[in-house]
Design a protein around this motif. Structure first.
Motif, short mmCIF file in Angstrom:
data_model
loop_
_atom_site.label_atom_id
_atom_site.label_comp_id
_atom_site.label_asym_id
_atom_site.label_seq_id
_atom_site.Cartn_x
_atom_site.Cartn_y
_atom_site.Cartn_z
N LEU A 31 0.82 -1.21 0.00
CA LEU A 31 0.00 0.00 0.00
C LEU A 31 0.86 1.26 0.00
O LEU A 31 0.47 2.29 -0.57
N LEU A 32 2.03 1.18 0.63
CA LEU A 32 2.90 2.34 0.74
C LEU A 32 3.91 2.43 -0.40
O LEU A 32 4.75 3.34 -0.43
N ALA B 40 6.47 5.69 6.94
CA ALA B 40 6.14 5.51 5.52
C ALA B 40 6.99 6.43 4.65
O ALA B 40 7.46 6.03 3.57
N ARG B 41 7.23 7.64 5.11
CA ARG B 41 8.02 8.60 4.32
C ARG B 41 9.49 8.24 4.31
O ARG B 41 10.22 8.63 3.39
N ILE B 42 9.95 7.51 5.32
CA ILE B 42 11.33 7.00 5.31
C ILE B 42 11.45 5.85 4.31
O ILE B 42 12.39 5.79 3.52
N ALA B 43 10.48 4.95 4.35
CA ALA B 43 10.52 3.78 3.46
C ALA B 43 10.32 4.17 2.01
O ALA B 43 10.92 3.56 1.10
N PRO C 71 10.02 7.92 0.13
CA PRO C 71 9.88 9.38 0.16
C PRO C 71 8.79 9.92 -0.77
O PRO C 71 8.30 11.03 -0.56
N ALA C 72 8.39 9.13 -1.76
CA ALA C 72 7.37 9.58 -2.71
C ALA C 72 5.96 9.16 -2.31
O ALA C 72 5.00 9.38 -3.06
N VAL C 73 5.80 8.56 -1.14
CA VAL C 73 4.48 8.08 -0.72
C VAL C 73 3.50 9.24 -0.63
O VAL C 73 3.86 10.36 -0.27
N THR C 74 2.24 8.96 -0.97
CA THR C 74 1.22 10.02 -0.96
C THR C 74 0.38 9.95 0.31
O THR C 74 0.34 8.92 1.00
N ALA C 75 -0.31 11.03 0.60
CA ALA C 75 -1.21 11.07 1.75
C ALA C 75 -2.31 10.02 1.61
O ALA C 75 -2.74 9.41 2.60
N GLY C 76 -2.76 9.80 0.38
CA GLY C 76 -3.79 8.79 0.15
C GLY C 76 -3.31 7.39 0.46
O GLY C 76 -4.05 6.58 1.03
N GLN C 77 -2.08 7.08 0.08
CA GLN C 77 -1.51 5.77 0.39
C GLN C 77 -1.39 5.57 1.90
O GLN C 77 -1.69 4.49 2.42
N ILE C 78 -0.95 6.60 2.59
CA ILE C 78 -0.81 6.51 4.04
C ILE C 78 -2.16 6.28 4.70
O ILE C 78 -2.31 5.44 5.59
N GLN C 79 -3.17 7.01 4.26
CA GLN C 79 -4.50 6.86 4.84
C GLN C 79 -5.04 5.45 4.61
O GLN C 79 -5.65 4.84 5.50
N ALA D 200 -3.28 2.74 4.28
CA ALA D 200 -2.55 1.83 5.16
C ALA D 200 -3.04 1.94 6.60
O ALA D 200 -3.13 0.93 7.32
N LEU D 201 -3.38 3.14 7.04
CA LEU D 201 -3.88 3.33 8.40
C LEU D 201 -5.21 2.60 8.61
O LEU D 201 -5.50 2.14 9.72
N ILE D 202 -6.00 2.50 7.57
CA ILE D 202 -7.28 1.79 7.66
C ILE D 202 -7.08 0.28 7.56
O ILE D 202 -7.68 -0.51 8.30
N SER D 203 -6.21 -0.12 6.64
CA SER D 203 -6.03 -1.54 6.34
C SER D 203 -5.32 -2.30 7.46
O SER D 203 -5.69 -3.43 7.79
N ARG D 204 -4.30 -1.69 8.05
CA ARG D 204 -3.45 -2.43 8.98
C ARG D 204 -4.21 -2.99 10.18
O ARG D 204 -4.11 -4.19 10.47
N PRO D 205 -4.99 -2.20 10.91
CA PRO D 205 -5.74 -2.78 12.04
C PRO D 205 -6.71 -3.87 11.60
O PRO D 205 -6.92 -4.85 12.34
#
Length: 236
Positions: free
Chosen positions: A34-35, A68-71, A73-81, A83-88
């Motif tokens: 996702l990231l 996520a930004r370390i892994a 650097p081009a990750v988007t806010a949408g990708q992060i969001q 992942a935040l939903i999917s992981r739990p």
């Protein structure tokens, strides 16, 4: 050979010992996918300097975006969001979909009169579904690092679990996959460490060789451990 006659309790690690995303086949893309990074990179970044998360001092919403930004650097806010939903949700799947063999093995240990405890390094989101898990009613005591402000391999977290079971650490086995230097901590606390390989065999078989020398002995499954601790009576 370890003297098992003095053992009155078995304490377990949780992730990669009793459950895992891989063995439960948690649905959907992995967090790494996702990231926009690979699993090896994400695992290295995620596990580096993770104390604040597993000690309950920082929430997933704080930790994941920064890592996520370390892994990537081009990750988007949408990708992060996403992942935040999917992981739990994926961790919930793992906690709900426990292998029948694991549940049966824990049941045998309890039926033999052994106390069952849990010691896990975790973030709050990873174990939010614990009350729904079929594992939950099988445990006499649980110690979650994010709730106690302690994490493995600190010997105090093992002693805390033993105290909750009303036992001395010397009467306890600690069973895990060997991550987080947990076997060293178990020995320092006075427990006997045991390597269990069921989940490692699926997700990281290369880790078994390095973990095994740190344990008193090795078993493949919870049922195999039950065979050692509560063998069936010999036929007349």
């Amino acid at each position: 050979m370890t003297d098992l006659s003095r053992i009155r309790a078995v304490l377990f690690d949780l992730f990669h010992t009793l459950v895992s995303l891989q063995v439960s086949q948690a649905p959907g893309p992995s967090t790494a996918e996702l990231l926009g990074t690979d699993n090896e990179t994400w695992w290295r970044v995620w596990t580096h300097d993770s104390d604040r998360y597993t000690l309950g001092l920082a929430r997933l919403e704080e930790i994941l975006p920064a890592k996520a930004r370390i892994a990537n650097p081009a990750v988007t806010a949408g990708q992060i969001q996403e992942a935040l939903i999917s992981r739990p949700a994926r961790f919930r799947h793992a906690l709900i979909n426990v292998e029948p063999e694991t549940l049966a093995g824990l049941g045998r240990l309890r039926a033999a009169g052994l106390k069952i405890g849990l010691i896990t390094n975790c973030g709050a989101d990873e174990v939010s579904a614990w009350p729904e898990s079929p594992l939950a009613p099988l445990f006499h005591a649980t110690v979650f690092s994010c709730r106690e402000g302690l994490r493995k391999p600190d010997p105090r977290i093992y002693r805390l679990a033993a105290d909750r079971l009303g036992l001395e650490p010397a009467a306890c086995l600690f069973t895990g996959d060997g991550a987080s230097d947990e076997f060293t901590g178990a020995r320092q606390a006075g427990m006997t460490p045991v390597l269990i390989t069921r989940h490692l065999e699926v997700m990281a078989p290369e880790r078994i060789a390095s973990a095994e020398p740190l344990a008193a002995f090795r078993v493949s499954t919870v049922s195999a451990l039950a065979d050692l601790l509560c063998p069936a009576p010999s036929p007349p």
